[in-house]
Design a protein around this motif. Structure first.
Motif, PDB file in Angstrom:
ATOM      1  N   TYR B  92       0.867  -1.176   0.000  1.00 52.35           N
ATOM      2  CA  TYR B  92       0.000   0.000   0.000  1.00 52.35           C
ATOM      3  C   TYR B  92       0.911   1.235   0.000  1.00 52.35           C
ATOM      4  O   TYR B  92       1.491   1.567   1.024  1.00 52.35           O
ATOM      5  N   GLU B  93       0.997   1.907  -1.130  1.00 54.01           N
ATOM      6  CA  GLU B  93       1.794   3.139  -1.242  1.00 54.01           C
ATOM      7  C   GLU B  93       3.133   3.026  -0.498  1.00 54.01           C
ATOM      8  O   GLU B  93       3.430   3.836   0.381  1.00 54.01           O
ATOM      9  N   LEU B  96       5.458   6.005   0.162  1.00 57.79           N
ATOM     10  CA  LEU B  96       5.048   6.989   1.168  1.00 57.79           C
ATOM     11  C   LEU B  96       5.045   6.386   2.565  1.00 57.79           C
ATOM     12  O   LEU B  96       5.525   6.993   3.514  1.00 57.79           O
ATOM     13  N   LEU B  97       4.488   5.181   2.659  1.00 60.65           N
ATOM     14  CA  LEU B  97       4.291   4.620   3.999  1.00 60.65           C
ATOM     15  C   LEU B  97       5.602   4.203   4.672  1.00 60.65           C
ATOM     16  O   LEU B  97       5.701   4.271   5.900  1.00 60.65           O
ATOM     17  N   ILE B  98       6.592   3.801   3.897  1.00 61.12           N
ATOM     18  CA  ILE B  98       7.882   3.443   4.535  1.00 61.12           C
ATOM     19  C   ILE B  98       8.540   4.691   5.138  1.00 61.12           C
ATOM     20  O   ILE B  98       8.894   4.683   6.334  1.00 61.12           O
ATOM     21  N   PRO B  99       8.701   5.788   4.371  1.00 60.33           N
ATOM     22  CA  PRO B  99       9.288   6.981   5.015  1.00 60.33           C
ATOM     23  C   PRO B  99       8.427   7.527   6.159  1.00 60.33           C
ATOM     24  O   PRO B  99       8.955   7.893   7.209  1.00 60.33           O
ATOM     25  N   ILE B 100       7.103   7.545   5.971  1.00 60.12           N
ATOM     26  CA  ILE B 100       6.249   8.087   7.036  1.00 60.12           C
ATOM     27  C   ILE B 100       6.300   7.180   8.274  1.00 60.12           C
ATOM     28  O   ILE B 100       6.434   7.662   9.402  1.00 60.12           O
ATOM     29  N   ALA B 246      -3.570   5.710   0.779  1.00 64.46           N
ATOM     30  CA  ALA B 246      -3.106   4.315   0.716  1.00 64.46           C
ATOM     31  C   ALA B 246      -4.287   3.347   0.793  1.00 64.46           C
ATOM     32  O   ALA B 246      -4.206   2.226   0.293  1.00 64.46           O
ATOM     33  N   LEU B 247      -5.371   3.809   1.420  1.00 65.66           N
ATOM     34  CA  LEU B 247      -6.533   2.924   1.598  1.00 65.66           C
ATOM     35  C   LEU B 247      -7.610   3.120   0.527  1.00 65.66           C
ATOM     36  O   LEU B 247      -8.726   2.618   0.673  1.00 65.66           O
ATOM     37  N   VAL B 401      -3.486   9.973  -7.380  1.00 67.84           N
ATOM     38  CA  VAL B 401      -2.891   9.406  -8.595  1.00 67.84           C
ATOM     39  C   VAL B 401      -1.872   8.338  -8.224  1.00 67.84           C
ATOM     40  O   VAL B 401      -1.030   8.592  -7.366  1.00 67.84           O
ATOM     41  N   PRO B 402      -1.843   7.196  -8.873  1.00 65.07           N
ATOM     42  CA  PRO B 402      -2.803   6.672  -9.835  1.00 65.07           C
ATOM     43  C   PRO B 402      -3.722   5.623  -9.210  1.00 65.07           C
ATOM     44  O   PRO B 402      -4.381   4.898  -9.944  1.00 65.07           O
ATOM     45  N   ASP B 403      -3.758   5.562  -7.882  1.00 64.43           N
ATOM     46  CA  ASP B 403      -4.494   4.468  -7.232  1.00 64.43           C
ATOM     47  C   ASP B 403      -5.981   4.461  -7.551  1.00 64.43           C
ATOM     48  O   ASP B 403      -6.571   3.405  -7.785  1.00 64.43           O
ATOM     49  N   SER B 404      -6.597   5.645  -7.552  1.00 62.66           N
ATOM     50  CA  SER B 404      -8.037   5.670  -7.796  1.00 62.66           C
ATOM     51  C   SER B 404      -8.349   5.278  -9.245  1.00 62.66           C
ATOM     52  O   SER B 404      -9.394   4.676  -9.512  1.00 62.66           O
ATOM     53  N   ALA B 405      -7.440   5.606 -10.177  1.00 59.75           N
ATOM     54  CA  ALA B 405      -7.639   5.169 -11.572  1.00 59.75           C
ATOM     55  C   ALA B 405      -7.523   3.646 -11.658  1.00 59.75           C
ATOM     56  O   ALA B 405      -8.277   2.985 -12.383  1.00 59.75           O
TER      57      ALA B 405
END
Lengths: 111, 448
Positions: B92-93, B96-100, B246-247, B401-405
């Motif tokens: 899941y992203e 982003l999620l690893i750095p956050i 991410a969700l 972008v681009p998950d919702s697509a």
């Protein structure tokens, strides 16, 4: 004006302006291709070439992809003609000590 | 069972260590001030070296994380570990999620905040504080937008410009959430920053919250004449925005199923036409001029987005475009993710406001998704049979972008395994980026 009233006003104006902005962008890019086609037609007319009918000018992405794939295959994957013969052939070899595994093993040292 | 046993063992070990170090810390406290301190410090000089060594060890122990840990820290560390787990296990992203997630761990390592160590993100002079400066001043989001512009292909949008309206329609979540936040008692500036979560765009959310809810702006005065500062909501807003982004594959499908019929999900759209180079070059130029003239406050975001796209489409600045969409955006993503994560120190983050922000964020995502889908259905009422839009792609208007697509594509394939919606969904998806930036600019101009 209370915070809520102010918020409702901001929301109404903000949403309408967001819609308006993208609607304007929509109109700009709806008519831009036609404008570019006009320019193309004028240039072709000047050069004395036949002008394509307007509805034939836009090509769909599928057609472009097919043309691009064909060109790619032609230019990058072109190779010599093959004789169309299967070349897989089982060759039986007689035993040779040169290829024997047992002779490839080093012998342990004896003191 | 083994995992549970190991988990309990770790908790017990940490509790024992915590209580041990807390006792050591308490014993050290009376000697930390007053004349007695001098006596203790002088003791080794007078020959009592054992006592001095014990004191030194006690002092060291009082500085460790075990002695300073609070339940809030442990909770936030668990959240950080969950983010890392979601990124590694389910992808899941992960960028982003690893750095956050790592940032959350960094921000919640307990230490003595009054010891002047200059290590905390909110301590002036610390390394993390310097990096956090880019978040507070809104420097990183425009740089991210530059990279996004340099990697985005707007062809699908240019070939079917009416899909831009879906990107605008889906921004309704921003404004409804803004009103929702006002109803919950937030100040208008804070409510505006919370509302932007509905834009489903992390950099835009950080940009607007850094301007409106940064803990620095004065929003009034007390009876005594002391200034009242706006709350610092950057951390909760950024975490909420990125978490819900991410969700997206979890949040959107039920709403899409609820608001569309089987027949609507089967709609096949015309393949997009090929877009010429001139159109591609003109898009960022016209887009920049048009959008920023209407919403100049969005200039840092939209200016960089269209600049990045011009670098890509002009075809003569390949090196700059390449750097923008690779090295530059990667560096900024690392620093941004890490610092946003680190800004969630338990004492700042674990507040009732954060819970309200998370609830409002979920509401914002749901309303934005519904707004895009319903607008597509309304558009279909006015379109010819062959030009109809599959309403599933309306959900992609929320940006993310681009998950919702991708979600629109997956939902389309479930209804008809031969109906590929990805190319069509990318149009409202990138229009959503422009729409959310315009909306952010408008909120900033009203509330800034």
């Amino acid at each position: 004006m209370s915070d809520l009233e102010y918020g409702l006003l901001i929301s109404a104006v903000g949403y309408c302006v967001t819609l308006l902005t993208l609607a304007l962008l929509h109109f700009a890019f709806r008519y831009l291709p036609k404008l570019l086609q006009l320019q193309l037609r004028a240039r072709m007319r000047k050069m004395g070439q036949a002008v394509l009918p307007g509805e034939h000018l836009p090509i769909t992405g599928d057609v472009s992809a097919a043309i691009a794939t064909a060109l790619y295959l032609h230019l990058n994957e072109a190779h010599d003609d093959e004789p169309v013969k299967l070349t897989i052939k089982k060759i039986s070899k007689s035993y040779s000590p040169w290829s024997s595994k047992i002779f490839g093993l080093s012998r342990p040292l004896r003191r | 069972m083994k995992k549970l046993a190991a988990f309990i063992a770790v908790i017990v070990l940490l509790s024992v260590l915590h209580s041990t170090f807390l006792v050591a810390n308490r014993q050290q406290v009376p000697t930390a001030s007053g004349p007695q301190t001098m006596q203790v410090q002088d003791a080794p000089a007078s020959g009592d070296s054992d006592k001095g060594a014990v004191e030194a060890v006690r002092k060291f122990l009082s500085f460790t994380g075990f002695a300073n840990v609070k339940a809030g820290n442990m909770l936030m560390i668990a959240v950080g570990l969950l983010f890392i787990f979601l990124a590694v296990k389910y992808e899941y992203e992960p960028l982003l999620l690893i750095p956050i997630g790592t940032g959350i761990l960094l921000g919640n390592i307990p230490f003595q905040s009054d010891a002047g160590l200059m290590i905390g993100i909110y301590e002036s002079g610390s390394v993390l504080n310097y990096l956090y400066f880019g978040v507070i001043k809104g420097i990183y989001p425009p740089l991210i937008f530059l990279g996004i512009g340099a990697m985005t292909d707007f062809s699908s949008l240019i070939s079917n410009p009416r899909l831009m309206l879906l990107g605008a329609a889906a921004q309704i979540g921003i404004f409804t959430t803004f009103i929702g936040a006002l109803l919950l008692g937030f100040h208008p500036a804070e409510a505006g920053a919370i509302g932007i979560i509905g834009g489903a765009d992390g950099p835009t959310a950080i940009f607007l919250s850094s301007r409106l809810a940064n803990g620095l702006n004065v929003i009034g005065q007390t009876i005594n004449g002391d200034p009242i500062y706006v709350k610092n909501l950057i951390g909760p807003i950024a975490i909420a925005a990125y978490s819900y982004m991410a969700l997206v594959p979890v949040i959107q499908p039920p709403i899409m199923r609820l608001l569309t019929t089987k027949k609507e999900r089967l709609i096949r759209m015309k393949p997009p036409r090929a877009v010429g180079r001139t159109e591609k070059i003109l898009f960022p130029i016209v887009g920049l001029l048009l959008t920023t003239f209407i919403s100049p406050s969005a200039l840092p975001l939209l200016g960089m987005l269209f600049f990045g796209n011009l670098l890509k489409e002009s075809g003569v600045t390949k090196r700059l475009a390449e750097t923008s969409r690779t090295a530059l955006i990667d560096i900024v993503t690392i620093i941004l993710g890490l610092t946003v994560g680190a800004s969630t120190q338990a004492d700042v983050f674990l507040t009732p406001q954060s819970i309200m922000i998370f609830a409002l964020g979920a509401f914002a995502f749901a309303v934005s998704t519904a707004g895009g889908i319903l607008f597509a259905k309304v558009m279909n009422l006015f379109l010819k049979q062959e030009d109809r839009i599959n309403p599933l792609i309306g959900a992609a208007g929320v940006s993310a972008v681009p998950d919702s697509a991708r979600v629109a594509q997956v939902m389309g394939l479930k209804a008809d395994p031969n109906n590929h919606l990805l190319m069509h969904a990318m149009a409202p998806n990138v229009a959503g980026v422009i729409g959310s930036a315009v909306a952010a600019g408008l909120l900033l101009s009203f509330l800034g």
